[in-house]
Motif scaffolding. Structure first.
Motif, PDB file in Angstrom:
ATOM      1  N   ASP A  33     -11.195  17.474  28.857  1.00  0.00           N
ATOM      2  CA  ASP A  33     -11.730  18.341  27.825  1.00  0.00           C
ATOM      3  C   ASP A  33     -10.642  18.829  26.873  1.00  0.00           C
ATOM      4  N   ILE A  34     -10.788  18.519  25.572  1.00  0.00           N
ATOM      5  CA  ILE A  34      -9.801  18.967  24.591  1.00  0.00           C
ATOM      6  C   ILE A  34     -10.394  19.995  23.629  1.00  0.00           C
ATOM      7  N   ARG A  35     -11.567  20.543  23.953  1.00  0.00           N
ATOM      8  CA  ARG A  35     -12.151  21.583  23.095  1.00  0.00           C
ATOM      9  C   ARG A  35     -11.230  22.791  23.072  1.00  0.00           C
ATOM     10  N   GLY A  36     -11.031  23.348  21.911  1.00  0.00           N
ATOM     11  CA  GLY A  36     -10.174  24.512  21.756  1.00  0.00           C
ATOM     12  C   GLY A  36      -8.690  24.196  21.741  1.00  0.00           C
ATOM     13  N   LEU A  37      -8.331  22.921  21.785  1.00  0.00           N
ATOM     14  CA  LEU A  37      -6.934  22.515  21.771  1.00  0.00           C
ATOM     15  C   LEU A  37      -6.375  22.664  20.353  1.00  0.00           C
ATOM     16  N   HIS A  38      -5.267  23.369  20.221  1.00  0.00           N
ATOM     17  CA  HIS A  38      -4.617  23.545  18.916  1.00  0.00           C
ATOM     18  C   HIS A  38      -3.814  22.288  18.622  1.00  0.00           C
ATOM     19  N   ILE A  39      -4.226  21.536  17.593  1.00  0.00           N
ATOM     20  CA  ILE A  39      -3.574  20.271  17.264  1.00  0.00           C
ATOM     21  C   ILE A  39      -2.456  20.487  16.252  1.00  0.00           C
ATOM     22  N   GLY A  40      -2.713  21.270  15.237  1.00  0.00           N
ATOM     23  CA  GLY A  40      -1.720  21.476  14.194  1.00  0.00           C
ATOM     24  C   GLY A  40      -2.181  22.529  13.213  1.00  0.00           C
ATOM     25  N   ARG A  41      -1.536  22.557  12.052  1.00  0.00           N
ATOM     26  CA  ARG A  41      -1.839  23.554  11.034  1.00  0.00           C
ATOM     27  C   ARG A  41      -2.221  22.840   9.742  1.00  0.00           C
ATOM     28  N   LEU A  42      -3.417  23.143   9.234  1.00  0.00           N
ATOM     29  CA  LEU A  42      -3.931  22.554   8.004  1.00  0.00           C
ATOM     30  C   LEU A  42      -3.874  23.608   6.907  1.00  0.00           C
ATOM     31  N   CYS A  43      -3.174  23.302   5.812  1.00  0.00           N
ATOM     32  CA  CYS A  43      -3.000  24.258   4.720  1.00  0.00           C
ATOM     33  C   CYS A  43      -3.362  23.617   3.391  1.00  0.00           C
ATOM     34  N   SER A  44      -3.917  24.423   2.501  1.00  0.00           N
ATOM     35  CA  SER A  44      -4.187  23.979   1.144  1.00  0.00           C
ATOM     36  C   SER A  44      -2.928  24.201   0.325  1.00  0.00           C
ATOM     37  N   GLY A  63      -4.655  19.435  -3.045  1.00  0.00           N
ATOM     38  CA  GLY A  63      -3.727  18.872  -2.082  1.00  0.00           C
ATOM     39  C   GLY A  63      -3.747  19.652  -0.781  1.00  0.00           C
ATOM     40  N   TYR A  64      -3.462  18.978   0.329  1.00  0.00           N
ATOM     41  CA  TYR A  64      -3.448  19.605   1.646  1.00  0.00           C
ATOM     42  C   TYR A  64      -2.236  19.117   2.420  1.00  0.00           C
ATOM     43  N   THR A  65      -1.723  19.965   3.292  1.00  0.00           N
ATOM     44  CA  THR A  65      -0.684  19.560   4.226  1.00  0.00           C
ATOM     45  C   THR A  65      -1.188  19.820   5.635  1.00  0.00           C
ATOM     46  N   PHE A  66      -0.854  18.909   6.542  1.00  0.00           N
ATOM     47  CA  PHE A  66      -1.254  19.013   7.939  1.00  0.00           C
ATOM     48  C   PHE A  66       0.011  18.856   8.768  1.00  0.00           C
ATOM     49  N   THR A  67       0.384  19.910   9.474  1.00  0.00           N
ATOM     50  CA  THR A  67       1.598  19.912  10.266  1.00  0.00           C
ATOM     51  C   THR A  67       1.227  19.769  11.735  1.00  0.00           C
ATOM     52  N   VAL A  68       1.727  18.704  12.354  1.00  0.00           N
ATOM     53  CA  VAL A  68       1.496  18.436  13.773  1.00  0.00           C
ATOM     54  C   VAL A  68       2.867  18.300  14.426  1.00  0.00           C
ATOM     55  N   GLY A  69       3.239  19.278  15.234  1.00  0.00           N
ATOM     56  CA  GLY A  69       4.551  19.236  15.870  1.00  0.00           C
ATOM     57  C   GLY A  69       5.646  19.231  14.827  1.00  0.00           C
ATOM     58  N   TYR A  70       6.484  18.199  14.835  1.00  0.00           N
ATOM     59  CA  TYR A  70       7.585  18.067  13.874  1.00  0.00           C
ATOM     60  C   TYR A  70       7.265  17.074  12.767  1.00  0.00           C
ATOM     61  N   GLU A 108       4.807  16.266   9.195  1.00  0.00           N
ATOM     62  CA  GLU A 108       3.971  16.836   8.150  1.00  0.00           C
ATOM     63  C   GLU A 108       3.316  15.709   7.367  1.00  0.00           C
ATOM     64  N   LEU A 109       1.999  15.822   7.188  1.00  0.00           N
ATOM     65  CA  LEU A 109       1.237  14.838   6.421  1.00  0.00           C
ATOM     66  C   LEU A 109       0.753  15.480   5.133  1.00  0.00           C
ATOM     67  N   ALA A 110       0.709  14.699   4.056  1.00  0.00           N
ATOM     68  CA  ALA A 110       0.193  15.160   2.773  1.00  0.00           C
ATOM     69  C   ALA A 110      -1.114  14.434   2.499  1.00  0.00           C
ATOM     70  N   GLY A 111      -2.147  15.190   2.094  1.00  0.00           N
ATOM     71  CA  GLY A 111      -3.446  14.575   1.857  1.00  0.00           C
ATOM     72  C   GLY A 111      -4.158  15.178   0.669  1.00  0.00           C
ATOM     73  N   THR A 112      -5.308  14.577   0.341  1.00  0.00           N
ATOM     74  CA  THR A 112      -6.117  15.031  -0.785  1.00  0.00           C
ATOM     75  C   THR A 112      -7.567  15.190  -0.344  1.00  0.00           C
ATOM     76  N   LYS A 113      -8.307  15.993  -1.108  1.00  0.00           N
ATOM     77  CA  LYS A 113      -9.726  16.222  -0.855  1.00  0.00           C
ATOM     78  C   LYS A 113     -10.521  15.201  -1.661  1.00  0.00           C
ATOM     79  N   VAL A 114     -11.405  14.463  -0.975  1.00  0.00           N
ATOM     80  CA  VAL A 114     -12.186  13.399  -1.599  1.00  0.00           C
ATOM     81  C   VAL A 114     -13.668  13.720  -1.416  1.00  0.00           C
ATOM     82  N   THR A 115     -14.452  13.571  -2.491  1.00  0.00           N
ATOM     83  CA  THR A 115     -15.892  13.791  -2.411  1.00  0.00           C
ATOM     84  C   THR A 115     -16.568  12.549  -1.841  1.00  0.00           C
ATOM     85  N   LEU A 116     -17.464  12.753  -0.870  1.00  0.00           N
ATOM     86  CA  LEU A 116     -18.192  11.631  -0.273  1.00  0.00           C
ATOM     87  C   LEU A 116     -19.284  11.148  -1.227  1.00  0.00           C
ATOM     88  N   LYS A 117     -19.565   9.850  -1.219  1.00  0.00           N
ATOM     89  CA  LYS A 117     -20.623   9.300  -2.074  1.00  0.00           C
ATOM     90  C   LYS A 117     -21.987   9.827  -1.648  1.00  0.00           C
TER      91      LYS A 117
END
Length: 136
Positions: free
Chosen positions: A35-46, A57-64, A66-75
Motif C-alpha cells: 500500500d502506497i496511499r498517503g506516501l509523500h513522493i515529492g513536491r509539485l510547485c507552480s 510552468g511547473y517543477t516537481f522535486t523528487v529527492g535530489y 527536479e523536473l520541469a513541466g508544462t500544463k496541457v489541456t486535454l482534447k
C-alpha cells in the motif's frame, strides 16, 4: 446490467483534478511493500515558465532530482468516478445495480517530458577547525 451516472455537484461546480504525466518510473523504496496511499513522493510547485508566457510552468522535486513541466489541456475531458452497488436487485438471481458517482473532472494534465536535473553537483566541503590558543 444497468449503470447509472450521477453528478450531485452540477457541471459548473465539479471539483477540478489534474493528471501528472511522467516519462519513466517512480519506484518507492523496498520498505513500502504493498500500500502506497498517503506516501509523500515529492513536491509539485507552480513556477513561471521562462520560454512562454502563455503556458504555465511547473517543477516537481523528487529527492535530489527536479523536473520541469508544462500544463496541457486535454482534447476530451475525463471524469473521475466512484462505483457503488445498490441493493435494487431482487433475490439472488438478479445482479445488484451499479451506480457511478462523478467526484471530479480532469481537463488538464501536467506533462514532464524532459530528463530530471540533478540538484546536487558536488559534495559539501568540510571546514577545518582551527585551534584557539588557551587564555591565561
Amino acid at each position: 446490467m444497468k449503470i447509472q451516472v450521477q453528478c450531485g455537484c452540477g457541471e459548473s461546480s465539479c471539483p477540478e483534478w489534474a493528471v501528472v504525466e511522467l516519462q519513466g518510473v517512480v519506484q518507492p523504496q523496498a520498505s513500502f511493500a504493498g500500500d502506497i496511499r498517503g506516501l509523500h513522493i515529492g513536491r509539485l510547485c507552480s513556477a513561471p515558465s521562462p520560454s512562454s508566457s502563455s503556458k504555465a510552468g511547473y517543477t516537481f522535486t523528487v529527492g535530489y532530482h527536479e523536473l520541469a513541466g508544462t500544463k496541457v489541456t486535454l482534447k476530451k475531458p475525463l471524469l473521475v468516478l466512484r462505483k457503488t452497488k445498490t441493493n435494487a436487485g431482487c433475490g439472488e438471481q438478479e445482479p445488484p445495480e451499479v451506480e457511478l458517482e462523478v467526484i471530479g473532472i480532469i481537463r488538464h494534465k501536467i506533462l514532464f517530458k524532459d530528463r530530471p536535473k540533478a540538484l546536487i553537483s558536488k559534495p559539501p566541503t568540510k571546514e577545518k577547525k582551527t585551534l584557539q590558543p588557551a587564555a591565561k
